[in-house]
Design a protein around this motif. Structure first.
Motif, short mmCIF file in Angstrom:
data_model
loop_
_atom_site.label_atom_id
_atom_site.label_comp_id
_atom_site.label_asym_id
_atom_site.label_seq_id
_atom_site.Cartn_x
_atom_site.Cartn_y
_atom_site.Cartn_z
N ILE A 255 0.63 -1.53 0.06
CA ILE A 255 -0.10 0.00 -0.09
C ILE A 255 0.83 1.49 0.18
O ILE A 255 -0.01 2.12 -0.39
CB ILE A 255 -0.94 -0.08 1.13
CG1 ILE A 255 0.06 -0.03 2.46
CG2 ILE A 255 -2.28 -0.79 1.21
CD1 ILE A 255 -1.04 0.25 3.56
N THR B 186 -2.77 -2.81 -4.07
CA THR B 186 -3.04 -3.38 -1.82
C THR B 186 -3.54 -4.75 -2.45
O THR B 186 -3.70 -5.51 -1.85
CB THR B 186 -4.57 -2.50 -2.63
OG1 THR B 186 -3.96 -1.33 -2.70
CG2 THR B 186 -4.96 -2.67 -0.72
N MET C 123 -7.46 2.94 4.61
CA MET C 123 -6.53 4.10 3.70
C MET C 123 -6.42 5.26 4.81
O MET C 123 -5.61 6.11 4.38
CB MET C 123 -6.90 3.30 2.24
CG MET C 123 -5.95 4.04 1.74
SD MET C 123 -4.10 2.58 1.41
CE MET C 123 -4.74 1.17 0.67
#
Ligand code: NDP
Ligand code: MN
Length: 382
Positions: free
Chosen positions: A258, A362, A374
């Motif tokens: 991420i 992701t 997030m």
């Protein structure tokens, strides 16, 4: 089923461009590069001369912009079609290398569109018309050994990360003279990009016994050499050039996480260089992921000699060491300190978080994440 793919040949060392002479037997070489840095350094001329010495006709395509556009890709593919090369050589940073990879796809398949190839690992077979050699000039993206190419659609501000082992170059040439001309800021940003590749690859869900040793070696070499490389040490510049490539071999197969999902979106929205976004995000991403892979981060910390008696202490030491690295590279640690206004950040937060959840990186992050989390990770980095 799993697969591990690398280029067939990797040439490296000072002056390694001259290894292009080994590509005898090809008739026409199409050379793709960026703005002017490779010309200024004399590297473009050396590429052209070496290819001609090996008996090839050469055509240049110059002017690929940073974060290359769809338009540039189609322009290059058209020029390739007219010239008909059996060898494509890309020299420059990640941008010209990525652009040349995408041009190659549309040269081999002129009837295809971006929509046809945007789903990962659905690309048609390449190499019917040409093979691909890549010569990186920055020490970061490792596009010379990866299965990826990042192309931007400026009408929607969406970055397409094309992904398929078909676009892994056939030949990588790591000429350690080339990164010597990088300015300091570029050295810092691209170096932190490489570190993020190695750390994300080491914890990613597609990691393996093939990628782990490459990732750990890359992390250790980057810790040893990045600050010296930033400060202009010639040997350290060379070591970083090899280390970023090891990181690339790891993440091309293990994939990323991420930090990259967020870097792809924030880079485009806030106009901050890719590596700088990663440098800002990495400490927060480690904190988020350590809930599920503390032992993996602890192993990294031990490998680079950080202190700590427990996994938790080791992970904290790793996060602190990244912050210290950023300080020594003069990278401001937050989006705010990189010039993003509070208004703009708030306005874009939902959009970026939603898009980052949908980013291909992701899927291989060790800890699943939803839009709310997030947003939290990103907000911490503001
Ligand atoms: P770029 O290729 O975008 O180049 C940035 C700038 O650096 C350009 O102005 C370029 O000048 C200059 N430059 C490059 N090399 C030198 C040098 N040796 N000396 C002096 N100046 C130099 O930078 P990056 O390598 O960071 O690539 C970033 C791109 O790569 C992004 O689009 C990112 O999304 C993508 N990327 C791709 C990955 C992959 O696996 N394919 C992985 C990660 C990122 P000039 O144009 O004049 O040559
Ligand atoms: Mn990257």
């Amino acid at each position: 089923m799993a697969r591990f793919t690398l280029p067939r040949d990797i040439y490296y060392g000072p002056g390694a461009i001259s290894e292009l002479k080994n590509l005898k037997g090809h008739k026409k070489a199409f050379v793709v590069t960026g703005g002017s840095s490779m010309k200024r350094g004399g590297f473009l001329q050396k590429v052209e001369d070496t290819l001609k010495e090996a008996g090839m006709e050469v055509q240049l395509f110059e002017g690929v912009e940073p974060d290359p556009s769809i338009e540039t890709v189609f322009k290059g593919a058209k020029a390739m079609e007219e010239f008909g090369p059996d060898l494509i050589v890309a020299i420059g940073g990640g941008s010209p290398l990525d652009a040349a990879k995408a041009m190659w796809v549309f040269y081999e398949y002129p009837e295809k569109t971006f929509d046809d190839i945007k789903d990962p690992f659905t690309m048609p077979q390449l190499r019917k018309k040409a093979i691909f050699a890549a010569i990186p000039s920055t020490s970061g993206t490792a596009s010379e050994v990866t299965a990826f190419s990042v192309i931007t659609d400026y009408s929607t501000l969406i970055k397409y990360p094309l992904a398929d082992f078909e676009i892994t170059p056939d030949i990588a040439i790591l000429d350690t003279d080339i990164p010597l001309t990088m300015p300091k800021k570029l050295t810092a940003h691209t170096g932190m990009d490489a570190l993020t590749h190695a750390i994300e690859a080491y914890v990613a869900t597609a990691r393996s016994g093939f990628s782990d040793p490459l990732a750990i070696q890359a992390i250790s070499d980057i810790y040893d050499s990045l600050v010296d490389s930033y400060n202009g040490d010639v040997e350290a510049r060379g070591k970083m050039h090899i280390a970023q490539c090891l990181a690339g071999m790891a993440f091309s197969n293990a994939l990323l996480g991420i930090a990259h999902s967020l870097a792809h979106k924030t880079g485009a929205e806030f106009e901050i260089p890719h590596g700088c976004c990663n440098a800002i995000l990495l400490p927060y991403v480690i904190q988020y992921n350590s809930k599920v892979c503390m032992d993996r981060y602890a192993t990294i910390a031990k490998a680079i000699g950080l202190p700590g008696n427990t996994d938790k202490q080791l992970v904290n030491a790793l996060v602190d060491s990244i912050r210290e690295l950023n300080r020594r590279l003069n990278i401001a640690p937050t989006y705010k300190e990189n010039g993003v206004s509070e208004e703009k950040f708030k306005e874009k937060l939902d959009f970026i978080a939603e898009n980052a959840v949908g980013d291909p990186c992701t899927g291989s992050n060790p800890r699943p994440i939803d839009v709310e989390n997030m947003k939290k990770v990103l907000s911490c980095a503001y």
